[in-house]
Every structure is written in structure tokens, then in C-alpha cells.
Design a protein around this motif. Structure first.
Motif, PDB file in Angstrom:
ATOM      1  N   ASN A  80      -3.933   3.132   4.690  1.00  0.00           N
ATOM      2  CA  ASN A  80      -3.751   3.979   5.869  1.00  0.00           C
ATOM      3  C   ASN A  80      -3.729   3.185   7.168  1.00  0.00           C
ATOM      4  O   ASN A  80      -3.227   3.671   8.181  1.00  0.00           O
ATOM      5  CB  ASN A  80      -4.861   5.036   5.909  1.00  0.00           C
ATOM      6  CG  ASN A  80      -4.759   6.010   4.753  1.00  0.00           C
ATOM      7  OD1 ASN A  80      -3.672   6.274   4.251  1.00  0.00           O
ATOM      8  ND2 ASN A  80      -5.892   6.524   4.304  1.00  0.00           N
ATOM      9  N   GLU A  81      -4.261   1.969   7.114  1.00  0.00           N
ATOM     10  CA  GLU A  81      -4.196   1.085   8.283  1.00  0.00           C
ATOM     11  C   GLU A  81      -2.970   0.180   8.250  1.00  0.00           C
ATOM     12  O   GLU A  81      -2.763  -0.623   9.165  1.00  0.00           O
ATOM     13  CB  GLU A  81      -5.474   0.234   8.360  1.00  0.00           C
ATOM     14  CG  GLU A  81      -6.736   1.051   8.658  1.00  0.00           C
ATOM     15  CD  GLU A  81      -8.010   0.246   8.456  1.00  0.00           C
ATOM     16  OE1 GLU A  81      -7.894  -0.959   8.097  1.00  0.00           O
ATOM     17  OE2 GLU A  81      -9.099   0.815   8.626  1.00  0.00           O
ATOM     18  N   GLY A  82      -2.182   0.280   7.163  1.00  0.00           N
ATOM     19  CA  GLY A  82      -0.996  -0.552   7.041  1.00  0.00           C
ATOM     20  C   GLY A  82      -1.279  -1.986   6.643  1.00  0.00           C
ATOM     21  O   GLY A  82      -0.404  -2.848   6.767  1.00  0.00           O
ATOM     22  N   ALA A  83      -2.484  -2.269   6.128  1.00  0.00           N
ATOM     23  CA  ALA A  83      -2.870  -3.636   5.751  1.00  0.00           C
ATOM     24  C   ALA A  83      -2.574  -3.852   4.267  1.00  0.00           C
ATOM     25  O   ALA A  83      -3.486  -3.899   3.428  1.00  0.00           O
ATOM     26  CB  ALA A  83      -4.353  -3.864   6.054  1.00  0.00           C
ATOM     27  N   LEU A  84      -1.309  -4.000   3.928  1.00  0.00           N
ATOM     28  CA  LEU A  84      -0.923  -4.072   2.523  1.00  0.00           C
ATOM     29  C   LEU A  84      -1.420  -5.334   1.842  1.00  0.00           C
ATOM     30  O   LEU A  84      -1.734  -5.311   0.640  1.00  0.00           O
ATOM     31  CB  LEU A  84       0.598  -3.968   2.404  1.00  0.00           C
ATOM     32  CG  LEU A  84       1.204  -2.610   2.783  1.00  0.00           C
ATOM     33  CD1 LEU A  84       2.688  -2.579   2.445  1.00  0.00           C
ATOM     34  CD2 LEU A  84       0.478  -1.477   2.062  1.00  0.00           C
ATOM     35  N   ASP A  85      -1.492  -6.454   2.552  1.00  0.00           N
ATOM     36  CA  ASP A  85      -2.023  -7.669   1.932  1.00  0.00           C
ATOM     37  C   ASP A  85      -3.461  -7.448   1.476  1.00  0.00           C
ATOM     38  O   ASP A  85      -3.862  -7.908   0.400  1.00  0.00           O
ATOM     39  CB  ASP A  85      -1.969  -8.840   2.917  1.00  0.00           C
ATOM     40  CG  ASP A  85      -0.550  -9.367   3.113  1.00  0.00           C
ATOM     41  OD1 ASP A  85       0.318  -9.040   2.273  1.00  0.00           O
ATOM     42  OD2 ASP A  85      -0.315 -10.102   4.090  1.00  0.00           O
ATOM     43  N   GLU A  86      -4.232  -6.745   2.272  1.00  0.00           N
ATOM     44  CA  GLU A  86      -5.608  -6.432   1.896  1.00  0.00           C
ATOM     45  C   GLU A  86      -5.645  -5.505   0.685  1.00  0.00           C
ATOM     46  O   GLU A  86      -6.498  -5.657  -0.201  1.00  0.00           O
ATOM     47  CB  GLU A  86      -6.351  -5.791   3.070  1.00  0.00           C
ATOM     48  CG  GLU A  86      -7.818  -5.510   2.778  1.00  0.00           C
ATOM     49  CD  GLU A  86      -8.538  -4.892   3.957  1.00  0.00           C
ATOM     50  OE1 GLU A  86      -9.666  -4.401   3.763  1.00  0.00           O
ATOM     51  OE2 GLU A  86      -7.968  -4.897   5.073  1.00  0.00           O
ATOM     52  N   GLU A 233       1.226   3.700  -5.997  1.00  0.00           N
ATOM     53  CA  GLU A 233       2.624   3.343  -5.709  1.00  0.00           C
ATOM     54  C   GLU A 233       3.373   4.551  -5.159  1.00  0.00           C
ATOM     55  O   GLU A 233       4.164   4.427  -4.208  1.00  0.00           O
ATOM     56  CB  GLU A 233       3.293   2.820  -6.983  1.00  0.00           C
ATOM     57  CG  GLU A 233       4.801   2.631  -6.879  1.00  0.00           C
ATOM     58  CD  GLU A 233       5.239   1.594  -5.861  1.00  0.00           C
ATOM     59  OE1 GLU A 233       6.422   1.553  -5.523  1.00  0.00           O
ATOM     60  OE2 GLU A 233       4.361   0.817  -5.398  1.00  0.00           O
ATOM     61  N   ALA A 234       3.127   5.745  -5.740  1.00  0.00           N
ATOM     62  CA  ALA A 234       3.773   6.964  -5.228  1.00  0.00           C
ATOM     63  C   ALA A 234       3.355   7.226  -3.790  1.00  0.00           C
ATOM     64  O   ALA A 234       4.181   7.638  -2.949  1.00  0.00           O
ATOM     65  CB  ALA A 234       3.423   8.151  -6.120  1.00  0.00           C
ATOM     66  N   TYR A 235       2.083   6.993  -3.490  1.00  0.00           N
ATOM     67  CA  TYR A 235       1.610   7.210  -2.125  1.00  0.00           C
ATOM     68  C   TYR A 235       2.217   6.205  -1.150  1.00  0.00           C
ATOM     69  O   TYR A 235       2.616   6.542  -0.033  1.00  0.00           O
ATOM     70  CB  TYR A 235       0.084   7.143  -2.086  1.00  0.00           C
ATOM     71  CG  TYR A 235      -0.500   7.364  -0.703  1.00  0.00           C
ATOM     72  CD1 TYR A 235      -0.159   8.473   0.064  1.00  0.00           C
ATOM     73  CD2 TYR A 235      -1.413   6.450  -0.172  1.00  0.00           C
ATOM     74  CE1 TYR A 235      -0.692   8.677   1.316  1.00  0.00           C
ATOM     75  CE2 TYR A 235      -1.954   6.648   1.083  1.00  0.00           C
ATOM     76  CZ  TYR A 235      -1.590   7.747   1.829  1.00  0.00           C
ATOM     77  OH  TYR A 235      -2.120   7.941   3.086  1.00  0.00           O
ATOM     78  N   LEU A 236       2.312   4.951  -1.595  1.00  0.00           N
ATOM     79  CA  LEU A 236       2.908   3.925  -0.744  1.00  0.00           C
ATOM     80  C   LEU A 236       4.365   4.275  -0.426  1.00  0.00           C
ATOM     81  O   LEU A 236       4.820   4.094   0.709  1.00  0.00           O
ATOM     82  CB  LEU A 236       2.833   2.551  -1.432  1.00  0.00           C
ATOM     83  CG  LEU A 236       1.449   1.911  -1.510  1.00  0.00           C
ATOM     84  CD1 LEU A 236       1.486   0.654  -2.374  1.00  0.00           C
ATOM     85  CD2 LEU A 236       0.925   1.563  -0.108  1.00  0.00           C
ATOM     86  N   ARG A 237       5.086   4.761  -1.425  1.00  0.00           N
ATOM     87  CA  ARG A 237       6.474   5.157  -1.188  1.00  0.00           C
ATOM     88  C   ARG A 237       6.551   6.340  -0.210  1.00  0.00           C
ATOM     89  O   ARG A 237       7.419   6.381   0.663  1.00  0.00           O
ATOM     90  CB  ARG A 237       7.145   5.527  -2.509  1.00  0.00           C
ATOM     91  CG  ARG A 237       7.407   4.335  -3.417  1.00  0.00           C
ATOM     92  CD  ARG A 237       8.119   4.776  -4.697  1.00  0.00           C
ATOM     93  NE  ARG A 237       8.385   3.651  -5.570  1.00  0.00           N
ATOM     94  CZ  ARG A 237       9.437   2.841  -5.471  1.00  0.00           C
ATOM     95  NH1 ARG A 237      10.338   3.073  -4.509  1.00  0.00           N
ATOM     96  NH2 ARG A 237       9.602   1.835  -6.296  1.00  0.00           N
ATOM     97  N   ALA A 238       5.628   7.271  -0.356  1.00  0.00           N
ATOM     98  CA  ALA A 238       5.618   8.426   0.532  1.00  0.00           C
ATOM     99  C   ALA A 238       5.288   8.012   1.977  1.00  0.00           C
ATOM    100  O   ALA A 238       5.771   8.624   2.924  1.00  0.00           O
ATOM    101  CB  ALA A 238       4.600   9.460   0.044  1.00  0.00           C
ATOM    102  N   CYS A 239       4.497   6.956   2.103  1.00  0.00           N
ATOM    103  CA  CYS A 239       4.138   6.468   3.440  1.00  0.00           C
ATOM    104  C   CYS A 239       5.296   5.732   4.090  1.00  0.00           C
ATOM    105  O   CYS A 239       5.268   5.485   5.303  1.00  0.00           O
ATOM    106  CB  CYS A 239       2.932   5.536   3.353  1.00  0.00           C
ATOM    107  SG  CYS A 239       1.375   6.362   2.949  1.00  0.00           S
ATOM    108  N   GLY A 240       6.239   5.316   3.274  1.00  0.00           N
ATOM    109  CA  GLY A 240       7.392   4.612   3.843  1.00  0.00           C
ATOM    110  C   GLY A 240       7.068   3.177   4.198  1.00  0.00           C
ATOM    111  O   GLY A 240       7.634   2.637   5.157  1.00  0.00           O
TER     112      GLY A 240
END
Length: 240
Positions: A80-86, A233-240
Motif C-alpha cells: 500500500n506504500e508502493g514499496a515493492l522491493d520491500e 499477485e491479483a491485488y498487485l495487478r488491481a493496484c496497477g
């Protein structure tokens, strides 16, 4: 997050809670802890959730069985913070813990195989014995048995009249098992906790059952991680 949370269906806290078998307070708590993205507010100040929140909640609930509450929470906050590496680092660390747990189980199972008494000595011993005869049977020195006693591997009692060490059936079993493990290269500090588990389990057979249960739990955890990954993964796709 690059997504209009108001698009599509609008959900009240009670709607989100009922869909997932939760209380409305739990939903609010998840939002406050960062597991869900912040909800919009109506003109009256009420929370207004969107389908994206429902997907976030599904992802979190799917992550829980495999990763545990603390890690699942950290993963969702990072998303939710956009910190995908974390996010990916947290997932990697969780999988590494599962791998270490599997390696520990395999090591214990290997040690248990070493603990199984040979066929010619597996029969229970009746009566009691003393340090000299037991050392001779095992082909070791009495001083070795005393060293094992100091390390907690064997726990003979003392004869109240003579003060001599007396080894009963359980003590003899533990001495035989310790002897096998030492011959297998195990250190005293590794043997002591294994023998403690044998004693607490009431023998080798119950401990083997506990290890089978442990293996089942690890397999379930690994499969749960797969399910959690799919929802995330579904949530990440929904977040764009």
C-alpha cells in the motif's frame, strides 16, 4: 496507488466484514494498521470502501496461514506504500524461514534414525545395572558415562546405601542411544535435547509421530504460501 478507490461498487464496513466473516471493528483495525488502503469518506464522515479494499482484504487473509500475522501485515503495508522491493524481500525471508524449518526437521529425522536401537539390542532390559557393566556392554570407559551424565544425556540414580550409580531400563536405553549418536558424529550438546524429547514423548515411537505432524504442518504452510502469492499477485495487478 494510482487507482481511484471510488470506482465501481461502494462498500460499507459491514459489507466488507460480512463477505469475509469478520467484525466491522476488525475491518477498521486493518485499515488503521495499513493492511487496507485508506477508505474514502462520505459527506457524513462514514467510511466508503471499494472493490480494491475487498481484494486487499482477501490478499491479507490468504497470506496469514503461510506467513503469519506479523509478516502478512508488513507485506500489505509495503504494497500500500508502493514499496515493492520491500514486499519481495519480506516474501523471500519468509520462504527462507520455511526452508530452514524443513532443514531442521530433516536433521532431527536423521538423528532419530540414528537413535533407533539395533535389532540385537532393542529388547527392554530388566532390572538394573551399574556403571562398570554398562560401560563394558557399550565398549566405552566408565569415565565416558560420567561425562554423559554431566551433559544430561543419562540420569542414573544413586543407591542410598552404597552411593553407586544405578542405571534402570530407561537409563540404559538413553546410554545406548547416546552411544549411537556419538558414533554418528553428533556432539553432546546436540544429543542432550534429542534425548530430552525422547523422554518427554515417552520413547521413540511417539516422537516419530510428532515429527510426522511437523512435516504435515510445514507442507500446509508451503501450500498456503502458494495461495497467498496468488491473491497478492491479483491485488498487485488491481493496484496497477
Amino acid at each position: 496507488m494510482g487507482k481511484n478507490l471510488q470506482s465501481g461498487e461502494r462498500l460499507r464496513p459491514i459489507d466488507l466484514a460480512r463477505r469475509h466473516g469478520l467484525s466491522t471493528q476488525a475491518v477498521r483495525n486493518y485499515e488503521e494498521s495499513g493492511i487496507l488502503p485508506a477508505a474514502d469518506r462520505t459527506a457524513a464522515g462514514h467510511r466508503a470502501y471499494a472493490p480494491l479494499h475487498a481484494r486487499a482484504l482477501r490478499a491479507f487473509l490468504a497470506l496469514l496461514p503461510g506467513h503469519g500475522h506479523r509478516t502478512a501485515t508488513a507485506i500489505m503495508r509495503a504494497v500500500n506504500e508502493g514499496a515493492l522491493d520491500e514486499v519481495f524481500q519480506l516474501i523471500d525471508e519468509s520462504h527462507a524461514r520455511l526452508l530452514r524449518d524443513r532443514e531442521t526437521l530433516r536433521a532431527v529425522e536423521s538423528a532419530l534414525r540414528d537413535l533407533s536401537p539395533p535389532a540385537d539390542t532393542a529388547a527392554p532390559r530388566s532390572g538394573r545395572t551399574f556403571i562398570g557393566p554398562l560401560a563394558e556392554e557399550l565398549g566405552i570407559r566408565p569415565a565416558t558415562l560420567r561425562k554423559w551424565e554431566d551433559a544430561g544425556l543419562v540420569r542414573p540414580r544413586r543407591d542410598p546405601l552404597t552411593g553407586y550409580r544405578v542405571y534402570d531400563e530407561t537409563d540404559v536405553r538413553d546410554a545406548r542411544l547416546a552411544h549411537q549418536l556419538r558414533r554418528g558424529g553428533h556432539l553432546l550438546e546436540q544429543i542432550a535435547p534429542l534425548l530430552a524429547q525422547v523422554r518427554s514423548a515417552g520413547g521413540l515411537e511417539p516422537l516419530e509421530g510428532a515429527l510426522r505432524d511437523w512435516n504435515t504442518r510445514l507442507s500446509a504452510r508451503g501450500r498456503a504460501m502458494l495461495g497467498g502469492a496468488a491473491e497478492l499477485e491479483a491485488y498487485l495487478r488491481a493496484c496497477g
